[in-house]
Design a protein around this motif. Structure first.
Motif, PDB file in Angstrom:
ATOM      1  N   LEU A  93     -13.216  -8.943 -20.763  1.00  0.00           N
ATOM      2  CA  LEU A  93     -12.980 -10.288 -21.273  1.00  0.00           C
ATOM      3  C   LEU A  93     -13.860 -11.257 -20.502  1.00  0.00           C
ATOM      4  O   LEU A  93     -13.846 -11.276 -19.273  1.00  0.00           O
ATOM      5  CB  LEU A  93     -11.505 -10.669 -21.123  1.00  0.00           C
ATOM      6  CG  LEU A  93     -10.507  -9.816 -21.918  1.00  0.00           C
ATOM      7  CD1 LEU A  93      -9.079 -10.215 -21.582  1.00  0.00           C
ATOM      8  CD2 LEU A  93     -10.753  -9.950 -23.421  1.00  0.00           C
ATOM      9  N   ILE A  94     -14.618 -12.054 -21.231  1.00  0.00           N
ATOM     10  CA  ILE A  94     -15.638 -12.904 -20.625  1.00  0.00           C
ATOM     11  C   ILE A  94     -15.393 -14.357 -21.012  1.00  0.00           C
ATOM     12  O   ILE A  94     -15.370 -14.692 -22.202  1.00  0.00           O
ATOM     13  CB  ILE A  94     -17.044 -12.470 -21.096  1.00  0.00           C
ATOM     14  CG1 ILE A  94     -17.284 -10.997 -20.746  1.00  0.00           C
ATOM     15  CG2 ILE A  94     -18.118 -13.357 -20.494  1.00  0.00           C
ATOM     16  CD1 ILE A  94     -18.357 -10.351 -21.580  1.00  0.00           C
ATOM     17  N   HIS A  95     -15.209 -15.206 -20.017  1.00  0.00           N
ATOM     18  CA  HIS A  95     -15.034 -16.630 -20.284  1.00  0.00           C
ATOM     19  C   HIS A  95     -16.395 -17.309 -20.323  1.00  0.00           C
ATOM     20  O   HIS A  95     -17.184 -17.217 -19.381  1.00  0.00           O
ATOM     21  CB  HIS A  95     -14.170 -17.283 -19.208  1.00  0.00           C
ATOM     22  CG  HIS A  95     -13.990 -18.746 -19.419  1.00  0.00           C
ATOM     23  ND1 HIS A  95     -14.528 -19.704 -18.588  1.00  0.00           N
ATOM     24  CD2 HIS A  95     -13.349 -19.430 -20.404  1.00  0.00           C
ATOM     25  CE1 HIS A  95     -14.212 -20.906 -19.029  1.00  0.00           C
ATOM     26  NE2 HIS A  95     -13.497 -20.772 -20.132  1.00  0.00           N
ATOM     27  N   GLY A  96     -16.673 -17.986 -21.430  1.00  0.00           N
ATOM     28  CA  GLY A  96     -17.934 -18.702 -21.537  1.00  0.00           C
ATOM     29  C   GLY A  96     -18.147 -19.244 -22.934  1.00  0.00           C
ATOM     30  O   GLY A  96     -17.602 -18.728 -23.907  1.00  0.00           O
ATOM     31  N   ARG A  97     -18.919 -20.310 -23.018  1.00  0.00           N
ATOM     32  CA  ARG A  97     -19.233 -20.934 -24.297  1.00  0.00           C
ATOM     33  C   ARG A  97     -20.640 -20.550 -24.726  1.00  0.00           C
ATOM     34  O   ARG A  97     -21.556 -20.455 -23.910  1.00  0.00           O
ATOM     35  CB  ARG A  97     -19.133 -22.455 -24.186  1.00  0.00           C
ATOM     36  CG  ARG A  97     -17.731 -22.954 -23.912  1.00  0.00           C
ATOM     37  CD  ARG A  97     -17.707 -24.450 -23.660  1.00  0.00           C
ATOM     38  NE  ARG A  97     -18.090 -25.207 -24.848  1.00  0.00           N
ATOM     39  CZ  ARG A  97     -18.068 -26.536 -24.908  1.00  0.00           C
ATOM     40  NH1 ARG A  97     -17.686 -27.235 -23.859  1.00  0.00           N
ATOM     41  NH2 ARG A  97     -18.420 -27.157 -26.012  1.00  0.00           N
ATOM     42  N   LEU A  98     -20.775 -20.328 -26.019  1.00  0.00           N
ATOM     43  CA  LEU A  98     -22.107 -20.087 -26.566  1.00  0.00           C
ATOM     44  C   LEU A  98     -22.869 -21.404 -26.603  1.00  0.00           C
ATOM     45  O   LEU A  98     -22.287 -22.449 -26.900  1.00  0.00           O
ATOM     46  CB  LEU A  98     -22.002 -19.514 -27.979  1.00  0.00           C
ATOM     47  CG  LEU A  98     -21.155 -18.256 -28.178  1.00  0.00           C
ATOM     48  CD1 LEU A  98     -21.298 -17.758 -29.610  1.00  0.00           C
ATOM     49  CD2 LEU A  98     -21.495 -17.179 -27.197  1.00  0.00           C
ATOM     50  N   PRO A  99     -24.156 -21.391 -26.314  1.00  0.00           N
ATOM     51  CA  PRO A  99     -25.020 -20.248 -26.008  1.00  0.00           C
ATOM     52  C   PRO A  99     -25.197 -20.008 -24.510  1.00  0.00           C
ATOM     53  O   PRO A  99     -26.117 -19.308 -24.114  1.00  0.00           O
ATOM     54  CB  PRO A  99     -26.345 -20.694 -26.624  1.00  0.00           C
ATOM     55  CG  PRO A  99     -26.375 -22.180 -26.367  1.00  0.00           C
ATOM     56  CD  PRO A  99     -24.940 -22.647 -26.485  1.00  0.00           C
ATOM     57  N   PHE A 100     -24.311 -20.585 -23.684  1.00  0.00           N
ATOM     58  CA  PHE A 100     -24.529 -20.576 -22.242  1.00  0.00           C
ATOM     59  C   PHE A 100     -23.934 -19.360 -21.547  1.00  0.00           C
ATOM     60  O   PHE A 100     -24.254 -19.098 -20.392  1.00  0.00           O
ATOM     61  CB  PHE A 100     -23.954 -21.850 -21.623  1.00  0.00           C
ATOM     62  CG  PHE A 100     -24.393 -23.107 -22.317  1.00  0.00           C
ATOM     63  CD1 PHE A 100     -25.719 -23.538 -22.220  1.00  0.00           C
ATOM     64  CD2 PHE A 100     -23.510 -23.836 -23.098  1.00  0.00           C
ATOM     65  CE1 PHE A 100     -26.126 -24.698 -22.873  1.00  0.00           C
ATOM     66  CE2 PHE A 100     -23.921 -24.986 -23.743  1.00  0.00           C
ATOM     67  CZ  PHE A 100     -25.229 -25.415 -23.645  1.00  0.00           C
ATOM     68  N   VAL A 101     -23.049 -18.636 -22.227  1.00  0.00           N
ATOM     69  CA  VAL A 101     -22.392 -17.499 -21.594  1.00  0.00           C
ATOM     70  C   VAL A 101     -23.420 -16.441 -21.183  1.00  0.00           C
ATOM     71  O   VAL A 101     -24.402 -16.200 -21.889  1.00  0.00           O
ATOM     72  CB  VAL A 101     -21.343 -16.887 -22.546  1.00  0.00           C
ATOM     73  CG1 VAL A 101     -21.985 -16.314 -23.798  1.00  0.00           C
ATOM     74  CG2 VAL A 101     -20.524 -15.835 -21.829  1.00  0.00           C
ATOM     75  N   ILE A 102     -23.181 -15.838 -20.040  1.00  0.00           N
ATOM     76  CA  ILE A 102     -24.032 -14.742 -19.560  1.00  0.00           C
ATOM     77  C   ILE A 102     -23.349 -13.427 -19.914  1.00  0.00           C
ATOM     78  O   ILE A 102     -22.252 -13.127 -19.412  1.00  0.00           O
ATOM     79  CB  ILE A 102     -24.275 -14.843 -18.051  1.00  0.00           C
ATOM     80  CG1 ILE A 102     -25.004 -16.151 -17.726  1.00  0.00           C
ATOM     81  CG2 ILE A 102     -25.081 -13.645 -17.547  1.00  0.00           C
ATOM     82  CD1 ILE A 102     -25.171 -16.412 -16.247  1.00  0.00           C
ATOM     83  N   LEU A 103     -23.961 -12.654 -20.778  1.00  0.00           N
ATOM     84  CA  LEU A 103     -23.372 -11.397 -21.234  1.00  0.00           C
ATOM     85  C   LEU A 103     -23.676 -10.285 -20.240  1.00  0.00           C
ATOM     86  O   LEU A 103     -24.737 -10.283 -19.603  1.00  0.00           O
ATOM     87  CB  LEU A 103     -23.907 -11.039 -22.615  1.00  0.00           C
ATOM     88  CG  LEU A 103     -23.609 -12.064 -23.724  1.00  0.00           C
ATOM     89  CD1 LEU A 103     -24.341 -11.694 -25.008  1.00  0.00           C
ATOM     90  CD2 LEU A 103     -22.100 -12.148 -23.971  1.00  0.00           C
ATOM     91  N   PRO A 104     -22.777  -9.312 -20.124  1.00  0.00           N
ATOM     92  CA  PRO A 104     -22.976  -8.218 -19.151  1.00  0.00           C
ATOM     93  C   PRO A 104     -24.155  -7.313 -19.476  1.00  0.00           C
ATOM     94  O   PRO A 104     -24.644  -6.621 -18.597  1.00  0.00           O
ATOM     95  CB  PRO A 104     -21.656  -7.442 -19.223  1.00  0.00           C
ATOM     96  CG  PRO A 104     -20.672  -8.391 -19.787  1.00  0.00           C
ATOM     97  CD  PRO A 104     -21.442  -9.252 -20.724  1.00  0.00           C
ATOM     98  N   GLN A 105     -24.560  -7.263 -20.730  1.00  0.00           N
ATOM     99  CA  GLN A 105     -25.723  -6.458 -21.066  1.00  0.00           C
ATOM    100  C   GLN A 105     -26.572  -7.196 -22.090  1.00  0.00           C
ATOM    101  O   GLN A 105     -26.122  -8.146 -22.728  1.00  0.00           O
ATOM    102  CB  GLN A 105     -25.328  -5.077 -21.551  1.00  0.00           C
ATOM    103  CG  GLN A 105     -24.490  -5.020 -22.800  1.00  0.00           C
ATOM    104  CD  GLN A 105     -24.100  -3.573 -23.107  1.00  0.00           C
ATOM    105  OE1 GLN A 105     -23.444  -2.895 -22.309  1.00  0.00           O
ATOM    106  NE2 GLN A 105     -24.522  -3.085 -24.255  1.00  0.00           N
TER     107      GLN A 105
END
Length: 214
Positions: A93-105
């Motif tokens: 589960l990843i907290h973040g807003r698009l387009p700023f979220v940093i994805l794990p891969q």
């Protein structure tokens, strides 16, 4: 426009407890038919996972998969953390807003998204995020609301499908219908982004968008 994030605890509770059985089941059924790979064992990306119902349904439909699930609302993720406890070893589960979220891969084999498009201040935020997180062969499935022709039509849909829901959910459903896009508008968004996705109206209030990245 509707507010981008659902952070009011009462709002999150109402959304989590609402009866979305039919549209959520239909979304996963269509996604399964489209992907046609029950043994998919890669990593999928859920954009706007909310309280986690579709996330769990996807995990059950693809039992070998892992899922990264993103939402901008901490309140939604707190509920999702509890709801998804039985599959916690398969999800991030990843907290973040698009387009700023940093994805794990960097890339994902499947990207799916339900009812996020009409929340974003710019629809290209979703399409560009999808485009940037895919490579050839990735499968995309997005479901969202369609905007009715009139406010009266929107009110009729609320009465037809949310009569017994909490007032806050009825309010949000009405605002969501007014904030949603038409088929032509979505087609224009995809043309601008260059994503080769098919658009299909699947009910009196839903659109299903799918495709394989070439």
């Amino acid at each position: 426009m509707e507010p981008e994030l659902m952070e009011d605890p009462d709002q999150v509770k109402a959304y989590a407890e609402a009866d979305f059985e039919i549209p959520h089941r239909q979304f996963i059924d269509r996604l399964q038919d489209f992907v046609a790979e029950p043994n998919f064992n890669g990593v999928a990306l859920d954009l706007g996972c909310g309280p986690g119902d579709i996330l769990v349904r996807f995990a059950n439909a693809f039992p070998l998969s892992k899922i990264d699930a993103v939402d901008g609302s901490r309140a939604m993720l707190e509920h999702a953390e509890t709801f998804t406890a039985p599959i916690k070893d398969r999800i991030r589960l990843i907290h973040g807003r698009l387009p700023f979220v940093i994805l794990p891969q960097q890339f994902y084999g499947i990207i799916f998204c339900n009812s996020l498009l009409h929340h974003l201040p710019d629809p290209q935020i979703l399409w560009q995020t999808i485009k940037n997180a895919t490579r050839p062969g990735a499968r995309i499935a997005v479901m969202d609301l369609l905007r009715p022709a009139t406010r009266e039509a929107a009110e009729a849909l609320v009465e037809a499908y949310a009569t017994n829901e909490a007032d806050i959910l009825r309010r949000d459903f009405y605002h969501s219908l007014l904030a949603a896009f038409t088929l032509d508008e979505i087609a224009g968004q995809l043309k601008e982004t260059g994503l080769p996705l098919e658009i299909e109206q699947i009910s009196d209030r839903h659109v299903f968008i799918k495709g394989i990245i070439a």
